[in-house]
Design an enzyme around this catalytic site. Structure first.
Site: not given
Lengths: 383, 383
Positions: B146, B179, B378
């Site tokens: 990602t 994650t 983010n």
């Protein structure tokens, strides 16, 4: 007027040279009586700064005549030498004011792990003692600022008596007290058995629910001095209401001035099984860096709200939880709700409502976003 | 070679159009046998994504033939419709490969709270099934990225058998799994009663001790597939050692590629009363934004280390704790140690050693700094 709004208090703020900027850095607050009832709440950090260790001893007697505060150095993690410095400071204040050292509370803020320049501090105390004035509240509030951009003060006027207050703090805001120093004064007649629980209630409902960055300081101190100079004795409920109002006013000012923040975020958790559950879920959001950066970017990323509360043990069913951001219910039943495009996050105020559907309790935690300026300010703080 | 390094595995990675960038976003790993023993560890987040809920059912039987993974969408907080999407994906993989749906684990990563475009995903699965190859490991590792800047892979060669692995993850690294999605493969003969505890040990000592930003994802999945194709049966200890090595190699790659980080920080807590105490104290440091921003600013601010561990219940006396940063003992006995000016923090690697002097246990937590780039990345992630 701040801490000098109630009758029978004087204060001063002077520049002693502790700050390289030359800004005011020593504040003094004197209670001229007639009573000298006092209460305090301190940090729960297990590395309490020297002034916290000292002031705990002072306040153990539920009496206090004067508070000396300095910015420009926290005097934390400075060992027995640091404690001796605090003791010397209290003794010097006592000498200047004709008190005993045990009548003098001390509070410090600034960098951890550095000794204070005692020659400068002592000279500053002398100067502050000479400058004490019934109009000195504003000067005192300015002298306790560190990275604060504005002084924080409050006055609560009631029927024949009042509460005044000042606070500093602009980061390390976390539960069990923000990094902050707060001095509250009142001319109401308040016995110690009313003052201490009133302060506990006031801090529990205000500053302990502000969680700016989850970091708990070594120096947090909230002191309230009550001298009865008004001759008025409010009921415990009346006094507690006013003290909650004063502390909440200061807490919201701390939040609004948190280092580098661009958002004030109120996270309300509703229909929780208990207030503790609501607080736990709210704090998990307030401490989630991914959520806080998303809000900095005006992104109503409700998935990060769920991911945050999903790490807690609060009672809820995952397929029941609703999340509403600035009035738009973007998540219903733990799944996709109304379009996130409808959420306007361009203002400073953000409300996040989490409905747990697990009971009838609720609580609000206040926090800030995580901004580029926060990182910049805190990475450059001691250098 | 990654997951296709051991014998009897094929893999593929294709671009199905889930990512707007057009980069590869669907990966497939097939175990061609002879055995199909499997074990997995999943997120403990109470909002587990649909693929986590599905794969838990698959792995409950300790068997698994294929893993399909997609980036470009987490399929988390998507309700019953999202679960149906995962089920459909598994069924489509099963059809293409002549398996049952219950033989197919699913893993997804990307934005929470968005449905997957199933037409594109299904077409991608078909394409991936056709592209399966014993050389496809690198393509698969690339398709699960990602915000990762590089693919993460590992190969552990042992005597006649090996372990291969791939991982994605570049943020939301937190305990009880980062994650991340991790697929490990081995051609060793490993019975289920050895595989599951070996995986638990491997994750506990590696990825669960990486705490990049304290945020626990809804999608974390670590799966290991064992097919016995080598015909070699290592001892449980031999296999566990190799699996720990593989998982640790991947964990360190995740740490090095954490979103916007400029530092890799190893926080070792020594002489703790228990490993749990050491982990608690280490995590408190790893999650302290003030410490993390200081390290970003090359500031050896040891006061923030003490302030962080001072919030924990780990056994220690405040006047006993030493802190050593990159070899310089800047704090001794909870007070000022050697000059902080001696600490060189200009490199990427930082070691923080905390000596609690409270026992004989120790543990290391790995984390990153909190940088301006972290906030930038983010805050802009979903917009």
């Amino acid at each position: 007027m701040t801490v000098t709004a109630p009758r029978g208090f004087s204060a001063a703020g002077v520049a002693a040279g502790l700050k390289s900027s030359g800004d005011p850095d020593v504040a003094l607050v004197l209670n001229t009586g007639p009573d000298d009832v006092a209460a305090a709440v301190f940090t729960t950090n297990r590395f309490p700064a020297a002034p916290v260790q000292w002031s705990r001893q002072v306040l153990a007697g539920q009496r206090c005549r004067a508070v000396v505060l300095n910015s420009g150095g926290a005097n934390a993690c400075t060992g027995p030498e640091g404690f001796a410095d605090t003791h010397t400071t209290a003794e010097h204040v006592a000498e200047e004011l004709g008190l005993g050292a045990i009548d003098v509370a001390v509070a410090s803020t600034g960098l951890i792990g550095m000794r204070l320049p005692m020659d400068k501090l002592t000279a500053g105390v002398t100067e502050a003692a000479q400058a004490l004035s019934a109009d000195g509240g504003a000067d005192a509030a300015r002298a306790i600022m560190t990275t604060d951009s504005v002084p924080k003060t409050t006055v609560q006027q009631r029927d024949g008596w009042s509460i005044g207050g000042m606070a500093k703090g602009a980061g390390m805001l976390a539960p069990s007290l923000a990094t902050m120093l707060v001095v509250l004064t009142t001319d109401a007649v308040v016995p110690a058995e009313v003052l201490q629980p009133a302060l506990k209630t006031a801090t529990r409902l205000s500053v302990e629910r502000v969680d700016s960055d989850g970091c708990l300081s070594t120096n947090d101190t909230v002191i309230v001095l009550a001298n009865g100079a008004s001759g008025v004795t409010p009921t415990a409920a009346e006094f507690t209401e006013a003290l909650v109002a004063a502390a909440t006013d200061l807490a919201m000012q701390l939040l609004a001035d948190a280092e580098g923040s661009t958002k004030d975020i109120a996270i309300t958790v509703r229909n929780a099984a208990s207030v503790d559950d609501a607080l736990t879920a709210g704090r998990a959001c307030a401490r989630n860096n991914l959520l806080k950066t998303a809000l900095f970017g005006n992104d109503p990323n409700w998935g990060r709200v769920l991911a945050a509360i999903g790490t807690t043990d609060a009672a809820f069913e995952a397929d029941q939880v609703d999340v509403t951001i600035n009035g738009v219910t973007v998540c219903r039943g733990g799944s996709i709700g109304d379009p996130r495009e409808g959420v306007d996050l361009t203002g400073r105020a953000i409300t996040i409502d989490v409905d747990l559907k697990a009971g009838g309790e609720e609580a609000t935690i206040w926090t800030n976003d995580l901004s580029i300026a926060y990182v910049h300010e805190n990475s450059a703080y001691s250098t």
